[in-house]
Design an enzyme around this catalytic site. Structure first.
Site, short mmCIF file in Angstrom:
data_model
loop_
_atom_site.label_atom_id
_atom_site.label_comp_id
_atom_site.label_asym_id
_atom_site.label_seq_id
_atom_site.Cartn_x
_atom_site.Cartn_y
_atom_site.Cartn_z
NE ARG A 241 -4.47 -1.51 1.84
CZ ARG A 241 -5.16 -1.70 2.96
NH1 ARG A 241 -5.13 -1.39 3.73
NH2 ARG A 241 -6.34 -2.27 2.59
CE LYS B 275 -19.80 -14.67 7.87
NZ LYS B 275 -20.24 -13.81 9.28
N GLY C 285 -8.06 -7.83 -1.12
CA GLY C 285 -7.95 -8.54 0.44
C GLY C 285 -7.28 -9.85 0.14
N GLY D 178 -12.63 -3.84 2.05
CA GLY D 178 -13.92 -3.91 1.91
C GLY D 178 -14.48 -2.83 1.01
#
Ligand code: 3PG
Ligand code: MG
Length: 462
Positions: A85, A251, A419, A442
């Site tokens: 990053r 999920k 991610g 996110g």
């Protein structure tokens, strides 16, 4: 619903431009909203200022970056374990330095919840940045107040200053207007290069921009922000076909909005990770102790139904690597029991009651790899299993290799949605073999869902 059916009937034979045009048309109540949001956002972003439009010579540039990097304690020191990053912001920094801007960088690190948590200080980041940039980076152990103003006002053209973690103040996450005013005291121009935090409407990502704009100052996107929006946004608007989407992770509930939106664009969707067990459960197949969301069986079936209507191939695993969890008697740092897994093997049918699924199996990996090899555009978000454990990494690694091969050998465009999939690719040393890896977690997920990111929305229109 009638329109869905019409599209399904045409989608196989339609040429690309026609298909695209239709894919922007609302399909149902939900699709309508998503299509409009997407259209709005796309037009909006193309009309946003970037640092290419600025001249910042002699100006104080308040630059929001996402330096939320992983750190590890070593001999009492916090050490950065992945500086991607930081590296990814260098083009923006260099361009602004070259223009003669006076750079004041703000960032958050971790979630200190308004406290001065020493392990979440940005000081080690200032050091790493100085090394990468090859020039001094000043550091002030606060992000507002007199010391900050004095240091910022003494900067010369091309100087760089990094401020301490903005989340040491609760007002940051609350997007407190008075706090935004305090931050903005050293801002002549606002630049946001923090794509990874652009889904947060916080003081440093959104509030400051509003203050600067109100004063008549400019608010622009940095080059990393521009690149992220280009790949996750524009490039997926008109994908070369076949467009294959690979979705994994734990999920269904986390990914359902993305699935829903990508069903409107993809030719094939490949499902992996623990998410697949909820689909299995929905089909009435035993899943043993696997991680599932029984409340989302309906969600899973609805996604498959929608895929059928739209003529999108929707692929689920046909074999799975299972293990039997056993308690090691040890506790982890959080006081939770540490589990190990025994009797690890691959099965094709029902998962036994005492076992848990941890990855797609070899047959599924080979089938997915073959589909990926025929793709011209690939979007990958979420691992195919618990890749952190070498015993369950083969499926994720096979998909990573297939994505890299399709990119290198067939000229496919591969976009990795941030991610864990980025971690998995880097672990397999294939990070440089794909077209683009997002720095967002996110944020990339929300952007792919079609949401408007507050950090983008706050930037000035061209
Ligand atoms: C991230 O690492 O995902 C971003 O920096 C955002 O951090 P957050 O989830 O703590 O807001
Ligand atoms: Mg996060």
């Amino acid at each position: 619903m009638a329109r869905c059916a019409v599209r399904a009937a045409f989608s196989g034979a339609m040429d690309v431009s026609r298909r695209l045009e239709i894919s922007f048309r609302p399909l149902d109540a939900d699709g309508d909203g998503a299509a409009r949001r997407l259209y709005h956002e796309r037009i909006c972003f193309m009309a946003k200022l970037t640092i290419r439009d600025l001249n910042v010579r002699g100006k104080r540039v308040f630059l929001r970056v996402d330096y939320n990097v992983p750190l590890e304690e070593k001999d009492g020191q916090m050490v950065i374990t992945d500086d991607t990053r930081i590296k990814e912001t260098l083009p923006t920094l260099k361009a602004l330095i070259e223009q003669g801007g006076r750079l004041i960088l703000t960032a958050h690190l971790g979630r200190p919840k308004g406290k001065r948590e020493p392990s979440m200080s940005l000081r080690p980041v200032a050091e790493r940045l100085a090394n990468l940039l090859g020039r001094p980076v000043a550091f002030v152990d606060d992000c507002i107040g007199e010391k900050v103003e004095k240091t910022a006002n003494a900067l010369k053209d091309g100087d760089v200053l990094l401020l301490e973690n903005v989340r040491y103040y609760n007002e940051e996450e609350k997007n407190d207007p008075a706090f935004a005013e305090k931050l903005a005291k050293v801002a002549d121009v606002y630049v946001n290069d923090a794509f990874g935090a652009a889904h947060r409407a916080h003081a440093s990502t959104e509030g400051v921009a509003r203050v600067v704009a109100k004063r008549g100052g400019k608010c622009a996107a940095g080059l990393l922000m521009e690149r992220e929006l280009k790949f996750l946004g524009d490039e997926l608007e008109k994908p070369a076909r076949p467009f294959v989407v690979i979705l994994g992770g734990a999920k269904v509930s986390d990914k359902i909005k993305v699935i829903d939106r990508l069903l409107e664009k993809a030719d094939t969707i490949l499902i992996g990770g623990a998410m697949a067990y909820t689909f299995q459960l929905a089909h009435g197949k035993p899943v043993g102790k696997s991680l599932v969301e029984p409340d989302h069986k309906g969600t899973a079936l609805a996604a498959e139904e929608k895929a059928k209507k739209l003529g999108v191939k929707f692929e689920l695993p046909t074999d799975v690597v299972v293990g039997k969890p056993v308690d090691t008697g040890k506790l982890n740092k959080k006081g939770k029991p540490v589990m190990d897994f025994v009797n690890i093997h691959t099965i094709k049918d029902a998962i036994p009651d005492d076992s848990e699924g941890f990855s797609i199996g070899e047959e599924t990996s080979a089938r997915y790899a073959k589909i990926i090899s025929g793709a011209k555009t690939i979007l990958w978000n979420g691992p195919m299993g618990m890749f952190e454990d070498a015993r369950f990494a083969a499926g994720t690694n096979a998909v990573a290799q297939a994505v890299a091969d399709a990119t290198q050998k067939n000229g496919a465009k591969s976009i990795i949605g941030g991610g864990d999939s980025v971690k998995a690719l880097n672990k397999a040393k294939l990070g440089d073999k794909v077209t683009f890896m997002s720095t967002g977690g996110g944020a990339s997920l929300e952007f792919l869902e079609g949401a408007v990111l507050p950090g983008v929305a706050a930037l000035s229109d061209k």
